[in-house]
Design an enzyme around this catalytic site. Structure first.
Site, PDB file in Angstrom:
ATOM      1  N   SER A   1     -19.446   4.161 -53.420  1.00  0.00           N
ATOM      2  CA  SER A   1     -18.276   4.541 -54.351  1.00  0.00           C
ATOM      3  C   SER A   1     -17.388   5.744 -53.637  1.00  0.00           C
ATOM      4  O   SER A   1     -16.195   5.514 -53.743  1.00  0.00           O
ATOM      5  CB  SER A   1     -18.901   5.458 -55.494  1.00  0.00           C
TER       6      SER A   1
ATOM      7  N   HIS B   1     -15.792  -2.090 -50.913  1.00  0.00           N
ATOM      8  CA  HIS B   1     -15.951  -1.457 -52.219  1.00  0.00           C
ATOM      9  C   HIS B   1     -15.764  -2.362 -53.384  1.00  0.00           C
ATOM     10  O   HIS B   1     -14.834  -2.713 -53.665  1.00  0.00           O
ATOM     11  CB  HIS B   1     -15.287  -0.232 -52.561  1.00  0.00           C
TER      12      HIS B   1
ATOM     13  N   GLU C   1     -11.812  -3.286 -52.592  1.00  0.00           N
ATOM     14  CA  GLU C   1     -11.266  -2.120 -51.615  1.00  0.00           C
ATOM     15  C   GLU C   1     -11.967  -2.332 -50.442  1.00  0.00           C
ATOM     16  O   GLU C   1     -13.006  -2.121 -50.099  1.00  0.00           O
ATOM     17  CB  GLU C   1     -11.445  -0.943 -52.226  1.00  0.00           C
TER      18      GLU C   1
ATOM     19  N   ASN D   1     -12.262   5.406 -56.431  1.00  0.00           N
ATOM     20  CA  ASN D   1     -12.980   6.515 -57.027  1.00  0.00           C
ATOM     21  C   ASN D   1     -12.446   7.950 -57.097  1.00  0.00           C
ATOM     22  O   ASN D   1     -12.867   8.775 -57.888  1.00  0.00           O
ATOM     23  CB  ASN D   1     -14.522   6.406 -56.551  1.00  0.00           C
TER      24      ASN D   1
END
Ligand SMILES: NC(=O)c1ccc[n+]([C@@H]2O[C@H](COP(=O)([O-])OP(=O)(O)OC[C@H]3O[C@@H](n4cnc5c(N)ncnc54)[C@H](O)[C@@H]3O)[C@@H](O)[C@H]2O)c1
Length: 284
Positions: A118, A139, A151, A189
């Protein structure tokens, strides 16, 4: 078709494993917790059945076919056969660094390693491996089978070839890659944890109930989910760990974790995965 080694059979690892298997990859799934590993085949089958009902793409998934492509193993060494490694273990820098050091023994030349973290720096994790140029952040978004992008994070040493291969891999799962540079929390995030943490502070300060905070986001801003529903979906332990990483890395008080979040985690209220977070969930 290539073989994908998936490390960690928690919320994300199982989602990644079934998504890869449903898209034709052979998958080797491992976890260090024997209880998690023992429950993983049943859990994965339940997830395939659930996702079948949730989108036209996943509607054609067949549980036997998907499960037939996943091998479950306690031995990290079995991942030596894999062309891609997708790492999904707990959001803890020390635990991940120990694992990436071990991957030196497991991964041969040409193997690409994707960190599905994350917030932790891809550059830091890559530095533990034998070939940092082969390490990239992918991600994945939760729930993996339903969401349309990942991502892709370029670490300091990530090679152009690794980025290209990561984009091809993500594309083969029916998703779009959004390539960004490495910085803790990346784009997703670094933003979303501010929302979730501040939403928890609103509850902590007695300004509003969780339902009210989430309703404002859904009805007022048109978001599909509110920030506290999202935190419950991610897992409150993972949210707290991620906020701690952001706080530590940026040394910025804006990432200071809400005490209510910490208290909920200490009490075992982890969100959907434990059946109780800001909301209550039926356990299957
Ligand atoms: N939950 C989300 O929505 C989400 C989304 C994107 C990325 N992530 C990231 O994915 C990673 C996993 O998150 P999660 O939500 O699946 O966590 P989780 O707590 O549900 O699962 C983590 C799993 O890793 C296993 N594990 C821990 N150390 C291990 C080791 N050394 N070897 C093998 N297995 C090990 C644990 O037993 C556990 O089953 C974290 O880095 C998290 O930040 C989470």
């Amino acid at each position: 078709m290539a073989t994908v080694g998936v490390i960690g059979a928690g919320v994300m690892g199982k989602d990644v494993a079934i998504t890869c298997a449903a898209n034709g990859y052979d998958v080797i799934l491992t976890d260090h917790d024997p209880d998690v590993l023992a429950a993983a085949p049943r859990d994965a089958r339940g997830l395939v059945r659930k996702f079948r009902m949730m989108s036209p793409t996943t509607g054609s998934w067949k549980a036997d076919e998907v499960l037939g492509r996943i091998r479950f193993t306690a031995d990290l060494g079995d991942l030596a056969e894999a062309d891609w490694i997708v790492e999904n273990i707990v959001e803890d820098l020390a635990a991940k660094e120990r694992l990436y050091l071990r991957l030196r023994e497991v991964c041969g030349e040409g193997v690409k390693i994707a960190a599905n973290t994350s917030c932790i720096s891809i550059t830091k994790l890559a530095a533990r491996t034998a070939r940092p140029a082969d390490v990239v952040g992918i991600h994945f978004m939760n729930p993996v089978p339903l969401l349309e992008c990942a991502e892709v994070v370029r670490g300091f040493h990530t090679s152009d070839d690794t980025i290209k291969r990561a984009e091809e891999f993500v594309g083969s799962l029916g998703k779009r890659s959004i390539v960004v540079n490495d910085m803790p929390g990346f784009v997703s995030n670094r933003l979303s944890h501010l929302f979730m943490n501040e939403a928890a502070f609103l509850v902590h300060d007695g300004v509003a109930e969780p339902e009210q905070v989430d309703a404002i986001f859904k009805l007022g801003y048109g978001h599909r989910m509110g920030p506290l529903e999202t935190a419950d979906l991610i897992g409150l332990d993972t949210v707290v760990n991620s906020l701690n990483v952001l706080y530590e890395e940026f040394q910025d008080s804006k990432f200071r974790c809400c005490p209510t979040l910490k208290k909920m985690v200490a009490a075992g209220l982890l969100g959907r995965k434990s059946g109780q977070g800001f909301y209550t969930y039926a356990q299957h």
